[in-house]
Design an enzyme around this catalytic site. Sequence first.
Site, PDB file in Angstrom:
ATOM      1  N   GLU A 263     -20.904  72.736 105.818  1.00 17.09           N
ATOM      2  CA  GLU A 263     -20.781  72.832 104.362  1.00 17.09           C
ATOM      3  C   GLU A 263     -19.350  73.150 103.938  1.00 17.09           C
ATOM      4  O   GLU A 263     -18.737  74.102 104.417  1.00 17.09           O
ATOM      5  CB  GLU A 263     -21.729  73.914 103.817  1.00 17.09           C
ATOM      6  CG  GLU A 263     -21.696  74.024 102.303  1.00 17.09           C
ATOM      7  CD  GLU A 263     -22.787  74.909 101.734  1.00 17.09           C
ATOM      8  OE1 GLU A 263     -22.777  75.133 100.507  1.00 17.09           O
ATOM      9  OE2 GLU A 263     -23.640  75.380 102.501  1.00 17.09           O
ATOM     10  N   LYS A 279     -28.248  72.615  99.605  1.00 17.86           N
ATOM     11  CA  LYS A 279     -29.506  73.315  99.375  1.00 17.86           C
ATOM     12  C   LYS A 279     -30.632  72.339  99.632  1.00 17.86           C
ATOM     13  O   LYS A 279     -30.690  71.264  99.034  1.00 17.86           O
ATOM     14  CB  LYS A 279     -29.602  73.853  97.940  1.00 17.86           C
ATOM     15  CG  LYS A 279     -28.895  75.169  97.727  1.00 17.86           C
ATOM     16  CD  LYS A 279     -29.546  76.278  98.507  1.00 17.86           C
ATOM     17  CE  LYS A 279     -28.725  77.555  98.456  1.00 17.86           C
ATOM     18  NZ  LYS A 279     -29.289  78.585  99.327  1.00 17.86           N
TER      19      LYS A 279
END
Length: 459
Positions: A263, A279
Amino acid sequence: MSSPDFPSRTVAIKTRKTSPGSDAAFLDLAREIGKTSYSAVLMSGGDLDCSRYSLAFSEPVCCLKSFGAKIILETAQDKISWEGDPLAELDRLIQSFAPDFDLGALPFAGGLAGYAAYELKNVIEKLPQTAEDDLGLPDLFFFLPSKIMIHDRHESSLTFLELETGMPPIPPAHSHDVCNGNHLKTGVPVSNFDPKDYMLAVEKVIAYIREGDIYQANLSQRFQFAFEGNPFALWERLFARNPAPFYAFIHAGDHQVVCTSMERFLYRKGSYIETRPIKGTRPRGKTPEEDQRMKEELASSVKEHSELSMIVDLLRNDISRICVGKSVKVTEHRRLEAYENVHHAVSIVAGELRPGITPGEILRGTFPGGSITGCPKIRSMEIIDELEPHVRHVYTGSIGYLGWHENMDLNIAIRTAVRKKDKAYFSVGGGIVFDSQPADEFDETLHKGRTLLETLKSL
């Protein structure tokens, strides 16, 4: 002591480029760099658009650390400490060494490399800290390397830079011996939550959501295990099992950081800035049919859609603090990315930075990343501190570089372990929303930690 004058040097840069240069060639050289204290390796894997470059940094001329408001500057000649604002001092250090000539088109040609721990939040906001700090690691650890290696994976080239600052590099600490050889021996990981307690903590987060305190919060558990041997060797094995764009290894002297993140927190190039929150997670299937089913399940999940959309809104707000008005846009929403063990849903939020904004000001407006706190951010961080037994340290902070020529690339330090003395620690977590199921949330943390857990079992 008051804030000192930082050294100001006219910097010259020597550049040497070789081709071809493979991932393996970069890793062979990075392995030697990782043996020395105050070094860092940022390794990209896979074929995503954010995995073009790998970098290695070594032989720093100075290192800045902070512990709350206490700041330490270490050089080869001295070590001084004072009280101050760590982010303002970070900016001063970058500016004091910045050259007055063009640095070319490289992704990084000088500046600082290192990490910002999650607890840096405590100097940005007024927050309680009741969770136990049992490791005493820095909130900031950034150094100015005199030697830099850059691997362009698209061009298959290696570029070597040597910075002339007029200052000698910091001598390696004796603890660098921990990174010699490939010996590894580990114990059984033990969580700071048992499953029932973790699920009870999830229920408490859901209760806060019902009461209107928050919309979601990220909750993690930390595993601790005995560790003997070379943490860089562990990092290499993890990369071989599950390559991702934002792997990082930092040898910080008395501790080492092993990060296998996929990420991106912040990427800056000139006035452009972006963040890429993740997410939504599903495990990879054992067959192509099962894998496709998992992917479709993630794509159609109302819960995962809601969770990512809330974090995107939070990050739009954070990025807007540092950007030109109305320039912040969601350029991509809910892109599905496949990794070795999981599928993830990813969005991209981008904007145009205000003129003259500094790296420290960017961090002050956005840190820590909203994808690993919750929404609203401050109340979520208060709840995290209430429910998690130990502070997070590097986990869910950021690792990467802050460059001289309006450039930065920082990850979110998930899938991250810290080795200190004869023990190692790693955490895994997930976002809790109103309709979260406690048992499912516990299982998700294990899916996210599967690569490391299975690697440890195989040692």
